[in-house]
Write a protein that holds these residues in place. Structure first.
Motif, mmCIF file in Angstrom:
data_model
loop_
_atom_site.group_PDB
_atom_site.id
_atom_site.type_symbol
_atom_site.label_atom_id
_atom_site.label_comp_id
_atom_site.label_asym_id
_atom_site.label_seq_id
_atom_site.Cartn_x
_atom_site.Cartn_y
_atom_site.Cartn_z
ATOM 1 N N THR A 184 0.813 -1.219 0.000
ATOM 2 C CA THR A 184 0.000 0.000 0.000
ATOM 3 C C THR A 184 0.846 1.269 0.000
ATOM 4 N N TYR A 185 2.140 1.138 0.216
ATOM 5 C CA TYR A 185 3.069 2.282 0.332
ATOM 6 C C TYR A 185 2.686 3.220 1.463
ATOM 7 N N HIS A 186 1.995 2.691 2.452
ATOM 8 C CA HIS A 186 1.633 3.463 3.634
ATOM 9 C C HIS A 186 2.812 3.429 4.605
ATOM 10 N N THR A 187 3.237 4.602 5.057
ATOM 11 C CA THR A 187 4.352 4.692 6.000
ATOM 12 C C THR A 187 3.805 4.927 7.391
ATOM 13 N N SER A 188 4.324 4.174 8.351
ATOM 14 C CA SER A 188 3.957 4.388 9.747
ATOM 15 C C SER A 188 5.231 4.486 10.565
ATOM 16 N N CYS A 189 5.188 5.387 11.519
ATOM 17 C CA CYS A 189 6.360 5.638 12.361
ATOM 18 C C CYS A 189 6.002 5.429 13.821
ATOM 19 N N SER A 190 6.969 4.957 14.587
ATOM 20 C CA SER A 190 6.805 4.825 16.034
ATOM 21 C C SER A 190 8.027 5.448 16.689
ATOM 22 N N GLY A 191 7.859 5.841 17.912
ATOM 23 C CA GLY A 191 8.957 6.500 18.619
ATOM 24 C C GLY A 191 9.100 7.921 18.119
ATOM 25 N N GLY A 192 10.288 8.457 18.218
ATOM 26 C CA GLY A 192 10.549 9.797 17.711
ATOM 27 C C GLY A 192 9.915 10.896 18.519
ATOM 28 N N GLY A 193 9.628 10.630 19.757
ATOM 29 C CA GLY A 193 9.025 11.644 20.612
ATOM 30 C C GLY A 193 9.990 12.751 20.976
ATOM 31 N N GLY A 194 11.213 12.605 20.623
ATOM 32 C CA GLY A 194 12.197 13.642 20.933
ATOM 33 C C GLY A 194 12.905 13.347 22.232
ATOM 34 N N SER A 195 14.206 13.438 22.190
ATOM 35 C CA SER A 195 14.967 13.197 23.417
ATOM 36 C C SER A 195 15.040 14.476 24.233
ATOM 37 N N ALA A 196 15.107 14.317 25.526
ATOM 38 C CA ALA A 196 15.201 15.468 26.418
ATOM 39 C C ALA A 196 16.502 16.217 26.174
ATOM 40 N N PHE A 197 17.591 15.489 25.943
ATOM 41 C CA PHE A 197 18.878 16.143 25.720
ATOM 42 C C PHE A 197 18.864 16.947 24.419
ATOM 43 N N GLY A 198 18.217 16.404 23.377
ATOM 44 C CA GLY A 198 18.088 17.138 22.122
ATOM 45 C C GLY A 198 17.308 18.426 22.313
ATOM 46 N N SER A 199 16.239 18.366 23.078
ATOM 47 C CA SER A 199 15.440 19.561 23.368
ATOM 48 C C SER A 199 16.244 20.575 24.162
ATOM 49 N N ILE A 200 17.063 20.105 25.085
ATOM 50 C CA ILE A 200 17.914 21.009 25.870
ATOM 51 C C ILE A 200 18.923 21.708 24.967
ATOM 52 N N LEU A 201 19.522 20.969 24.033
ATOM 53 C CA LEU A 201 20.470 21.575 23.104
ATOM 54 C C LEU A 201 19.803 22.642 22.238
ATOM 55 N N ILE A 202 18.592 22.367 21.786
ATOM 56 C CA ILE A 202 17.853 23.343 20.986
ATOM 57 C C ILE A 202 17.567 24.597 21.819
ATOM 58 N N ALA A 203 17.152 24.412 23.067
ATOM 59 C CA ALA A 203 16.867 25.548 23.945
ATOM 60 C C ALA A 203 18.126 26.364 24.231
ATOM 61 N N ILE A 204 19.240 25.685 24.489
ATOM 62 C CA ILE A 204 20.501 26.400 24.736
ATOM 63 C C ILE A 204 20.910 27.177 23.491
ATOM 64 N N GLY A 205 20.760 26.568 22.314
ATOM 65 C CA GLY A 205 21.058 27.264 21.066
ATOM 66 C C GLY A 205 20.206 28.516 20.907
ATOM 67 N N GLY A 206 18.931 28.419 21.238
ATOM 68 C CA GLY A 206 18.041 29.577 21.159
ATOM 69 C C GLY A 206 18.448 30.686 22.110
ATOM 70 N N LEU A 207 18.832 30.317 23.328
ATOM 71 C CA LEU A 207 19.271 31.321 24.301
ATOM 72 C C LEU A 207 20.569 31.998 23.863
ATOM 73 N N ILE A 208 21.486 31.216 23.310
ATOM 74 C CA ILE A 208 22.740 31.799 22.819
ATOM 75 C C ILE A 208 22.458 32.759 21.665
ATOM 76 N N ALA A 209 21.564 32.370 20.759
ATOM 77 C CA ALA A 209 21.214 33.237 19.634
ATOM 78 C C ALA A 209 20.565 34.533 20.120
ATOM 79 N N LEU A 210 19.659 34.435 21.088
ATOM 80 C CA LEU A 210 19.013 35.624 21.636
ATOM 81 C C LEU A 210 20.025 36.531 22.326
#
Length: 158
Positions: free
Chosen positions: A49-75
């Motif tokens: 059917t070429y239907h794609t399904s994904c599981s997981g990928g909720g985002g790691s806490a450490f990845g979110s922290i890195l994104i937040a730190i990057g945003g604070l440094i940019a600001l």
């Protein structure tokens, strides 16, 4: 005010240098953080059917922290650049290409608060396909729309 107005190329070069100064580290942190988040998803595609399904990928806490730190440094970097431009008329990029932003009326730096307002006024330059950013190419005082609104000029430093 008798001054030699800064050319469009100098203004663009200064902007690129300033962007590199405050954008490289946050960009790296964003990339790593997003990579950690996207990398944790597990996707499969049904061959019939070429239907794609994904599981997981909720985002790691450490990845979110890195994104937040990057945003604070940019600001923080953006505020520092605005402070430099407001108090001295020059960011590191402007200093490198020997230009500065001054009030047209008296030739003095515009101040931190007005540097923030000037940056907000650059939104007007974006209207109509960013023609305001190109306006210095043919304007007698080489001003963007934001410069005209704020009463500022970008001049060559002595």
């Amino acid at each position: 005010m008798q001054a030699f107005y800064a050319g469009w190329g100098s203004r663009v070069a200064a902007l690129i240098v300033d962007f590199l100064i405050i954008g490289v580290v946050p960009g790296i942190l964003y990339g790593i953080g997003i990579g950690m988040t996207v990398g944790s998803a597990n996707c499969t595609t049904d061959p019939v059917t070429y239907h794609t399904s994904c599981s997981g990928g909720g985002g790691s806490a450490f990845g979110s922290i890195l994104i937040a730190i990057g945003g604070l440094i940019a600001l923080a970097g953006a505020l520092w650049l605005l402070y430099q431009e407001g108090t001295t008329g020059q960011t590191p990029g402007k200093k490198m290409v020997n230009i500065r932003v001054l009030r047209e009326a008296d030739g003095q730096p515009i101040g931190f608060g007005m540097a923030i307002v000037r940056r907000i006024c650059h939104a007007v330059d974006e209207f109509a396909c960013c023609v305001g950013f190109l306006w210095p190419l043919w304007d007698a005082k080489k001003q963007t729309f934001a410069d005209k609104i704020m009463g500022t000029v970008v001049v060559k430093s002595q």
